[in-house]
Scaffold this motif. Structure first.
Motif, mmCIF file in Angstrom:
data_model
loop_
_atom_site.group_PDB
_atom_site.id
_atom_site.type_symbol
_atom_site.label_atom_id
_atom_site.label_comp_id
_atom_site.label_asym_id
_atom_site.label_seq_id
_atom_site.Cartn_x
_atom_site.Cartn_y
_atom_site.Cartn_z
ATOM 1 N N ASP A 125 0.835 -1.188 0.000
ATOM 2 C CA ASP A 125 0.000 0.000 0.000
ATOM 3 C C ASP A 125 0.878 1.250 0.000
ATOM 4 O OD1 ASP A 125 1.004 -0.044 2.561
ATOM 5 O OD2 ASP A 125 -0.868 0.569 3.504
ATOM 6 N N SER A 126 0.269 2.400 -0.049
ATOM 7 C CA SER A 126 1.025 3.648 -0.184
ATOM 8 C C SER A 126 1.905 3.934 1.024
ATOM 9 C CB SER A 126 0.058 4.818 -0.400
ATOM 10 O OG SER A 126 -0.867 4.917 0.680
ATOM 11 N N HIS A 141 1.525 -2.399 4.699
ATOM 12 C CA HIS A 141 0.872 -3.623 4.250
ATOM 13 C C HIS A 141 1.516 -4.083 2.941
ATOM 14 C CE1 HIS A 141 -2.502 -3.055 7.105
ATOM 15 N NE2 HIS A 141 -2.325 -1.762 6.846
#
Length: 401
Positions: free
Chosen positions: A76-77, A81
């Motif tokens: 993710d950004s 994650h």
């Protein structure tokens, strides 16, 4: 999604278990990537006609095998994650009569890093496989045809779920790993049932501390398993527990280590086998590209359920159980010199020369012979069984470039 293969030569029995006597092979899969990453590969191969006797050429048209593989990863950004997923479908028509395979597998892992000190993750994998195999052949004229033109049919499923937790301090790192594994296999040849099922739980805790030139690793590892099969005359349980301590020292061109492991193993109600095992090694950089290494370690291997209890038949030949087997145990030593080199045009490589020696007591071998004396049974008195073959020495030299 294979990222790299690490071949660690030399005994690693203190860290990885009593049977890691000659080294460790790590298959490292992708880690979650900061940007999306996708890879798709294919495989296609064909089999030509067998040479030699025309009787071996049982097929006319082309035969072959193929596979489709994929892998993907991302994060993710925030980078907290991350995930990886990969799989394969595979089919092999085979070049032997009635022998082939189809399979499919999937593997996925998830990683979460809430901060720089903590990481936890989950891994899951599943394999489904259908195959046919043969042990004995008709005769030398029909080398690609199984005896009686029959092959063992096997349908198997393997599933595993694993998790880990890593906590990093200023000078210490804690790692906890847990895994559950299940295997279910349905396997038949004529009236013989080779089916089996097993479950295993495995856990490991390691603490690694660093201070100056010293590092130490301490931990406990344990597993419990259950296996059931008509081959083994019912259910069998096994348990393994080990405690370890290893010290590593690094200074300038030197590094050395010494490790101690105490391990216990038992199957069913047999006597518990307990042994301490020692490992020691050292490495010296003689120059920028010249390295000398030496290692010595003890180890043992407890007989498997299959070696102890297998009772079956392969055609007219039998497979005999041997419940009185002893664990094989011994030591291994290596002395080696490695020289790296760099040539023109970016050419790089190395040469490695190693001298090694391994000695075992009660080494186990799967052996053929007459193991029964039933009157008028003929070949049914002959077959295979596992034996402790006595003192064994393996020594020599290995050159790699």
């Amino acid at each position: 999604a294979l990222d790299q293969v690490e071949v660690v030569k030399g005994a690693s029995s203190s860290l990885y278990g009593s049977s890691a006597l000659n080294g460790v092979i790590h298959l490292r899969t992708w880690e979650p990537s900061a940007k999306p990453r996708v890879l798709v590969t294919t495989l296609a191969e064909s089999y030509g006609q067998p040479g030699g006797y025309r009787s071996m050429r049982w097929y006319d048209g082309p035969r072959g095998r193929g596979a489709l593989r994929f892998a993907a990863s991302g994060s993710d950004s925030t980078g907290r994650h991350g995930w990886v997923v990969h799989g394969q479908t595979f089919g092999d028509q085979g070049y032997r009569y009635g022998v082939g395979e189809t399979s499919g597998r999937m593997h996925a892992k998830y990683r979460f890093r809430p901060n720089a000190r903590v990481e936890w993750g989950l891994n899951a994998q599943y394999l489904s496989r259908s195959s046919r195999s043969a042990l004995l052949w008709e005769d030398f004229r029909y080398g690609y045809t199984p005896l009686d033109s029959s092959a063992t049919k096997t349908q198997s499923q393997i599933g595993a779920l694993a998790g880990h937790l890593i906590v990093r301090g200023d000078r210490i790192k804690h790692t906890l790993r847990l895994r559950g594994l299940g295997i279910n296999t349905a396997s038949f040849l004529d009236s013989n049932d080779y089916s089996n099922a097993s479950q295993q739980l495995l856990g490991e805790y390691l603490a690694q501390a660093y201070r100056g030139n010293w590092a130490w690793t301490a931990g406990i590892q344990g597993s419990a398993s259950k296996m059931s099969s008509p081959l083994f005359s019912g259910d069998h349980r096994s348990a393994n527990l080990g405690a370890l301590l290893q010290l590593d020292y690094t200074r300038a061109r030197w590094d050395a280590h010494v490790g101690l492991r105490y391990e216990a193993f038992v199957i069913d109600d047999l006597d518990v086998f307990r042994r301490p095992i020692l490992r020691a090694g050292a490495h010296r950089a003689l120059g920028r590209a010249t390295h000398l290494r030496a290692s010595w370690a003890q180890g043992f291997r407890y007989p498997s359920v299959a070696e102890l209890y297998s009772a079956s038949a392969a055609g007219v030949l039998q497979v005999f159980p041997r419940p009185g087997l002893k664990p094989e145990q011994g030591w291994t030593a290596e002395l080696a010199l490695r020289q790296a080199f760099k040539g023109r045009g970016g050419l790089k490589g190395y040469a490695d020369l190693a001298l090694f020696r391994t000695e075992f007591r009660d080494m186990l071998e799967f052996s053929f012979g007459q193991w029964a004396n039933v009157p008028n049974a003929g070949l049914a008195n002959f077959g295979f069984t596992s034996l402790n073959v006595g003192p064994t020495r393996i020594q020599g030299a290995e050159a790699t470039a």
